[in-house]
Scaffold this motif. Structure first.
Motif, PDB file in Angstrom:
ATOM      1  N   ARG A 106       0.847  -1.201   0.000  1.00 64.97           N
ATOM      2  CA  ARG A 106       0.000   0.000   0.000  1.00 64.97           C
ATOM      3  C   ARG A 106       0.884   1.252   0.000  1.00 64.97           C
ATOM      4  N   ALA A 107       1.906   1.237   0.860  1.00 68.02           N
ATOM      5  CA  ALA A 107       2.799   2.397   0.979  1.00 68.02           C
ATOM      6  C   ALA A 107       3.516   2.660  -0.338  1.00 68.02           C
ATOM      7  N   GLN A 108       3.735   1.595  -1.129  1.00 65.37           N
ATOM      8  CA  GLN A 108       4.423   1.749  -2.417  1.00 65.37           C
ATOM      9  C   GLN A 108       3.469   2.104  -3.542  1.00 65.37           C
ATOM     10  N   GLY A 109       2.222   2.339  -3.224  1.00 71.83           N
ATOM     11  CA  GLY A 109       1.290   2.864  -4.223  1.00 71.83           C
ATOM     12  C   GLY A 109       0.340   1.875  -4.853  1.00 71.83           C
ATOM     13  N   LEU A 110       0.405   0.617  -4.433  1.00 71.76           N
ATOM     14  CA  LEU A 110      -0.573  -0.317  -4.984  1.00 71.76           C
ATOM     15  C   LEU A 110      -1.969   0.025  -4.448  1.00 71.76           C
ATOM     16  N   LYS A 111      -2.971  -0.250  -5.274  1.00 75.67           N
ATOM     17  CA  LYS A 111      -4.348  -0.028  -4.847  1.00 75.67           C
ATOM     18  C   LYS A 111      -4.698  -1.057  -3.764  1.00 75.67           C
ATOM     19  N   PRO A 112      -5.718  -0.765  -2.954  1.00 76.40           N
ATOM     20  CA  PRO A 112      -6.038  -1.660  -1.830  1.00 76.40           C
ATOM     21  C   PRO A 112      -6.214  -3.120  -2.241  1.00 76.40           C
ATOM     22  N   LEU A 113      -7.009  -3.361  -3.273  1.00 75.12           N
ATOM     23  CA  LEU A 113      -7.235  -4.744  -3.699  1.00 75.12           C
ATOM     24  C   LEU A 113      -5.932  -5.383  -4.172  1.00 75.12           C
ATOM     25  N   GLU A 114      -5.126  -4.629  -4.940  1.00 80.32           N
ATOM     26  CA  GLU A 114      -3.853  -5.134  -5.463  1.00 80.32           C
ATOM     27  C   GLU A 114      -2.890  -5.476  -4.321  1.00 80.32           C
ATOM     28  N   ALA A 115      -2.819  -4.601  -3.338  1.00 76.62           N
ATOM     29  CA  ALA A 115      -1.892  -4.814  -2.217  1.00 76.62           C
ATOM     30  C   ALA A 115      -2.276  -6.073  -1.447  1.00 76.62           C
ATOM     31  N   ALA A 116      -3.558  -6.272  -1.245  1.00 76.13           N
ATOM     32  CA  ALA A 116      -4.029  -7.456  -0.516  1.00 76.13           C
ATOM     33  C   ALA A 116      -3.717  -8.723  -1.317  1.00 76.13           C
ATOM     34  N   LEU A 117      -3.968  -8.675  -2.619  1.00 73.84           N
ATOM     35  CA  LEU A 117      -3.729  -9.836  -3.480  1.00 73.84           C
ATOM     36  C   LEU A 117      -2.249 -10.186  -3.538  1.00 73.84           C
ATOM     37  N   LEU A 118      -1.415  -9.181  -3.797  1.00 69.17           N
ATOM     38  CA  LEU A 118       0.021  -9.446  -3.920  1.00 69.17           C
ATOM     39  C   LEU A 118       0.606  -9.916  -2.589  1.00 69.17           C
ATOM     40  N   GLY A 119       0.203  -9.256  -1.509  1.00 71.23           N
ATOM     41  CA  GLY A 119       0.695  -9.644  -0.185  1.00 71.23           C
ATOM     42  C   GLY A 119       0.348 -11.094   0.128  1.00 71.23           C
ATOM     43  N   ALA A 120      -0.892 -11.450  -0.089  1.00 68.64           N
ATOM     44  CA  ALA A 120      -1.333 -12.818   0.232  1.00 68.64           C
ATOM     45  C   ALA A 120      -0.652 -13.828  -0.683  1.00 68.64           C
ATOM     46  N   TYR A 121      -0.479 -13.465  -1.964  1.00 71.13           N
ATOM     47  CA  TYR A 121       0.160 -14.400  -2.882  1.00 71.13           C
ATOM     48  C   TYR A 121       1.614 -14.668  -2.467  1.00 71.13           C
ATOM     49  N   VAL A 122       2.365 -13.607  -2.243  1.00 77.25           N
ATOM     50  CA  VAL A 122       3.793 -13.758  -1.881  1.00 77.25           C
ATOM     51  C   VAL A 122       3.921 -14.526  -0.562  1.00 77.25           C
ATOM     52  N   HIS A 123       3.095 -14.175   0.395  1.00 73.39           N
ATOM     53  CA  HIS A 123       3.065 -14.843   1.703  1.00 73.39           C
ATOM     54  C   HIS A 123       2.848 -16.353   1.527  1.00 73.39           C
TER      55      HIS A 123
END
Ligand code: APR
Ligand code: MG
Length: 278
Positions: A226-243
């Motif tokens: 989120r801090a790097q500018g991803l939209k809320p949905l994108e940040a949640a998706l990318l975070g969960a995927y990488v995790h």
């Protein structure tokens, strides 16, 4: 069971969301994350979230607590701040995480209300912040916020039994969306994410993640994106995927799903980001 309304979120989708790196980057442009986590009873939660945020690319991470219990000497990678005598408006940040181990109390409620009143857009709420929202009746939340409940937390928010959530997770996340009115990430086997329309199911992840602290790392990672500018949905998706992918990699390379700990999730992030860039 896959239904047409559920979209499987896979590696190629995650690759497209990765923040870019430029020669002009500096620590502020890479996103400043404020972590409101940890307390006397749960000092570790905030540290794990802060470290997750750093590994996910945030250029500057500050861990703030009301009665500071973590030491900067032991945690040189991020800043620590005692919130006694200062307020959120004294701090500069692009995204904020509130909740992991932070305590369910008036102070947590006060901070959530302040972020809500000021219409601060980049907020991730997890763990104790969710319980605080229930107790202090702080729902619904601004549309750009992200909540990351596990099954038990969501049951508490919806005021239903844990069984009610586990027996139909799709129905549960839809109810959750109605209650929170922001991006919802429902943790567990087959993490689900929705912003109201489609429901995404994260393709990565396994039971190696069933270890305390891994959720705190996830919340920190999402905040960093989120801090790097991803939209809320994108940040949640990318975070969960990488995790989730860190757990797949762990099982692949160690042939074991019992031994992974939250710190291993953090330490595996670089390898997953590298793979996503290939
Ligand atoms: N399969 C896939 N992923 C899983 C599985 C599983 N079987 N079990 C757990 N995970 C993942 C979840 O999807 C989530 O990302 O591990 C993470 C666990 O996050 P949390 O449940 O939030 O756990 P965490 O906060 O790290 O630690 C648990 O929170 O509620 C308190 O009392 C609880 O002290 C405990 C702490
Ligand atoms: Mg948790």
């Amino acid at each position: 069971k896959a239904t047409p309304e559920v979209i499987l979120f896979k590696k190629e989708h995650a690759s497209r969301l990765l923040p870019s790196v430029s020669t002009d980057d500096n620590k502020a442009s890479r996103g400043r994350s404020l972590i409101l986590g940890g307390s006397h009873d749960y000092p570790g939660a905030g540290i794990l979230a802060a470290r997750g945020a750093l590994r996910a690319g945030s250029g500057y991470v500050m861990l703030a607590q009301k009665d500071l219990v973590v030491s900067s000497l032991e945690n040189p990678d991020f800043l620590v701040k005692d919130l006694r005598g200062s307020s959120l408006s004294d701090l500069n940040f692009d995204a904020v995480l509130i909740g992991p181990g932070f305590g369910v109390n008036d102070y947590t409620a006060e901070l959530i209300l302040e972020l809500k009143t000021k219409n601060f857009p980049n907020v991730v709420l997890d763990a104790d912040a969710l319980t605080t929202c229930v107790d202090f009746k702080l729902f619904p939340l601004p549309a750009s916020w992200i909540v990351t409940p596990h099954t038990g937390e969501l049951a508490r928010c919806l005021k239903v039994s844990v069984h009610e959530v586990t027996k139909d997770r799709l129905a549960a996340i839809k109810k959750a969306r109605q209650l929170f009115q922001c991006v919802v990430l429902l943790k567990g086997h087959g993490t689900l994410i929705t912003q109201g329309q489609e429901i995404f199911r994260i393709a990565s992840g396994n039971a190696a993640l069933a270890k305390s602290g891994t959720g705190d790392v996830l919340a920190g990672m999402i905040t960093a994106f989120r801090a790097q500018g991803l939209k809320p949905l994108e940040a949640a998706l990318l975070g969960a995927y990488v995790h989730g992918a860190t757990a797949n990699l762990w099982v692949q390379s160690h042939k074991d799903a019992l031994s992974m700990i939250a710190s291993d999730v953090i330490d595996s992030i670089p390898r997953i980001l590298w793979r996503l860039r290939q």
